[in-house]
Structure formats: structure tokens, C-alpha cells
Enzyme design. Structure first.
Site, PDB file in Angstrom:
ATOM      1  N   LYS A 107       1.076  -1.141   0.003  1.00 55.32           N
ATOM      2  CA  LYS A 107      -0.238   0.133  -0.006  1.00 55.32           C
ATOM      3  C   LYS A 107       0.740   1.328  -0.179  1.00 55.32           C
ATOM      4  CE  LYS A 107      -4.125  -1.879   2.150  1.00 55.32           C
ATOM      5  NZ  LYS A 107      -5.093  -1.895   3.258  1.00 55.32           N
ATOM      6  N   ASP A 133     -10.215   2.115   1.754  1.00 58.40           N
ATOM      7  CA  ASP A 133     -10.543   1.737   3.078  1.00 58.40           C
ATOM      8  C   ASP A 133     -11.420   2.639   3.864  1.00 58.40           C
ATOM      9  OD1 ASP A 133      -9.446  -0.918   2.690  1.00 58.40           O
ATOM     10  OD2 ASP A 133      -7.536  -0.196   3.081  1.00 58.40           O
ATOM     11  N   GLY A 155      -5.301  -0.492  19.202  1.00 56.46           N
ATOM     12  CA  GLY A 155      -3.983  -0.652  18.058  1.00 56.46           C
ATOM     13  C   GLY A 155      -3.654   0.237  17.444  1.00 56.46           C
ATOM     14  N   ALA A 156      -2.388   0.339  16.839  1.00 59.61           N
ATOM     15  CA  ALA A 156      -1.570   1.420  15.986  1.00 59.61           C
ATOM     16  C   ALA A 156      -0.939   1.210  15.008  1.00 59.61           C
ATOM     17  CB  ALA A 156      -0.700   2.045  17.093  1.00 59.61           C
ATOM     18  N   GLY A 191     -15.484  -6.816  10.032  1.00 58.18           N
ATOM     19  CA  GLY A 191     -14.422  -6.871   8.765  1.00 58.18           C
ATOM     20  C   GLY A 191     -15.194  -6.867   7.395  1.00 58.18           C
TER      21      GLY A 191
END
Length: 279
Positions: free
Chosen positions: A72, A109, A132-133, A242
Site C-alpha cells: 500500500k 478503506d 492498536g496503532a 471486517g
């Protein structure tokens, strides 16, 4: 672009690993529904080293590409242009190939996340939490920039990750506060919780789901449901999964690559559900 059903056009998803990807199932379902019988959509194992060579070999029959990890960011210098959305998170998951060969990158996205939430009636929240990160967390922040009017708390495991999330917040115009992962149970009381972590990471949090949870957006789709999502749903909370994200971002990809709007959301979702059930 005028699309004829008899036009033989190609598209594909690239990444490494790629065998697990549901993108072929979703895009092929869209082609069937749209009557694009001559269109094909495949998957190719492509890593960062082989990406330039793959792109260089694209012929005039190519309409577009879907990209997953680790491509990406690597694809950006190989494109003629990228959208503002893709530039905002330095990540491209969609490449549209024009008839003259010009390659344009976009990120579906981010609007896909927003669309998945809106489908469940979530138009705006006054605060949110992100678990999360990683790369998906930055896309989540970009999506929250569009719907969250207040603070976003990011729960992370290291000072380095915390600093990274604060930088993304500044860049995207989101008020980001960071907290240690050991306090992640506190996140579950937020009006919207976005879980962006790998499979199994949030399992231990399932026991901490409050009696009246609000909305959980868990970006995983296999295995599904996660323990956290199952407990959340059993407690009466709204869950966006998801697969919802995958379908909504794929809808936008199909529309960009084929020029056909609207793409068949329901048919694509049904195809995805059948494929997951068969695994």
C-alpha cells in the site's frame, strides 16, 4: 469510461501473502451482477521487490488493481497520481488504470469504513477509542476525522506507537490522546470502539465488555466472530465487522474500475458470506 459487457478487461488483487484474499470473490460477484461477462479478476503473489516489474508489464486490457500488505505504501512512487484521501494516510489500496495507461491511486478503506458505519446508523459520534496503532489504525483515524466531533483515545503497547498515533492525529486533524494497552478495558465504554489489531489480540478483553455496550467496529473477518465481537453482540451492542468494511471498500473499487454505479453491494456481501462459511 464507457463499459460494454463484451469488453475483455482484467483486474486483480496483489499482495504477499495473498491466498486468503476474498477480493476475487467480491469482485467476480459484482461482474456477474453487472453483466460484465468478459471481465476477469485474479490474485497474484507480489511483494515489494517484484511490484515495479508487475506494474511495468500491464497491458491495455488492465482496468485496475486492489492492493493489500505490504504494497500500500510501496506502490506510491510507481503511480502517476494519488488521491488526497490516499495521500492523507500514505496508503493506496486501489489503482485505476486508464485507457492511456495512466495509473491513479486511491484509498477506499477510509470511505469504506465510513460507509460501513453509516449502514448501521452511525453518522456521528462525540468520542471514540481505537485499539492498536498499525496501518489500519491510521485509516481508522482518517475515517474518524469525518464522523467524530471529539477526542479519540488510542490504546497502544509502546511509547513509539503512541507518538506515531499522535502524529497521525495532528496530520489528520483528529484530537488523539494515547493510553497504555494495559488499560484497554476502559476503551470498551466509548460510544464507538474500533479494533484494528491482529486475530486473538482482543480476546482477553471480552470479559470486560460493559452491560450496555455501544458500537464495536472490529476490522477482522476471519475468524469471525472474534471473542470480543461475540461477547459484544451477546450483550446487546451493535457490531460492525471486517466483512462489512471489505465489502464497502470493494464496492468503491468496482465503481472506479468499471465506471458502473452503483456496484451491487448486497450480491457482493452474500458472496463474501458464502465464501467465509465454506472455509
Amino acid at each position: 469510461m464507457t463499459v460494454r459487457a463484451t469488453d475483455a478487461r482484467r483486474a486483480a488483487v496483489l499482495g504477499s501473502p495473498i491466498a486468503h484474499s476474498l477480493s476475487p470473490v467480491l469482485h467476480r460477484a459484482a461482474y456477474r451482477e453487472l453483466g460484465l461477462g468478459a471481465w476477469t479478476y485474479d490474485r497474484f503473489e507480489v511483494d515489494e521487490e517484484s511490484l515495479a516489474g508487475f506494474l511495468g508489464g500491464l497491458g491495455p486490457e488492465w482496468a485496475g488493481l486492489s492492493l493489500t500488505m505490504p504494497l500500500k505504501r510501496a506502490v506510491i512512487p510507481l503511480l502517476d497520481e494519488i488521491s488526497g484521501t490516499a495521500a492523507s494516510v500514505e496508503a493506496v489500496n486501489t489503482v485505476v488504470v486508464a485507457e492511456d495507461g495512466r495509473r491513479t491511486g486511491d484509498n477506499t478503506d477510509i470511505p469504506g469504513m465510513v460507509a460501513a458505519l453509516r449502514e448501521r446508523g452511525i453518522e456521528q459520534v462525540d468520542s471514540a477509542a481505537v485499539l492498536g496503532a498499525g496501518a489500519t489504525a491510521s485509516s481508522a483515524l482518517a475515517a474518524l476525522a469525518r464522523i467524530c466531533t471529539g477526542e479519540v483515545v488510542a490504546y497502544v503497547r509502546s511509547a513509539e506507537r503512541a507518538a506515531e498515533m499522535r502524529r497521525w492525529g495532528e496530520r489528520l486533524g483528529v484530537d488523539v490522546r494515547t493510553a497504555d494497552w494495559t488499560d484497554a478495558a476502559e476503551a470498551l465504554r466509548a460510544p464507538l470502539v474500533v479494533a484494528t489489531t491482529p486475530a486473538g489480540t482482543t480476546d482477553a478483553l471480552a470479559v470486560a465488555v460493559p452491560e450496555r455496550p455501544a458500537t464495536l467496529f472490529d476490522v477482522l473477518y476471519d475468524p469471525w466472530p472474534t471473542r470480543l465481537a461475540a461477547r459484544w453482540s451477546a450483550s446487546g451492542g451493535a457490531v460492525v465487522g471486517g466483512l462489512d468494511l471489505l465489502v464497502h471498500q470493494a464496492v468503491l473499487q468496482v465503481e472506479q474500475m468499471t465506471g458502473c454505479r452503483p456496484a451491487p453491494l448486497d450480491a457482493m456481501r452474500r458472496a463474501g458470506e458464502r465464501a467465509l462459511a465454506a472455509r
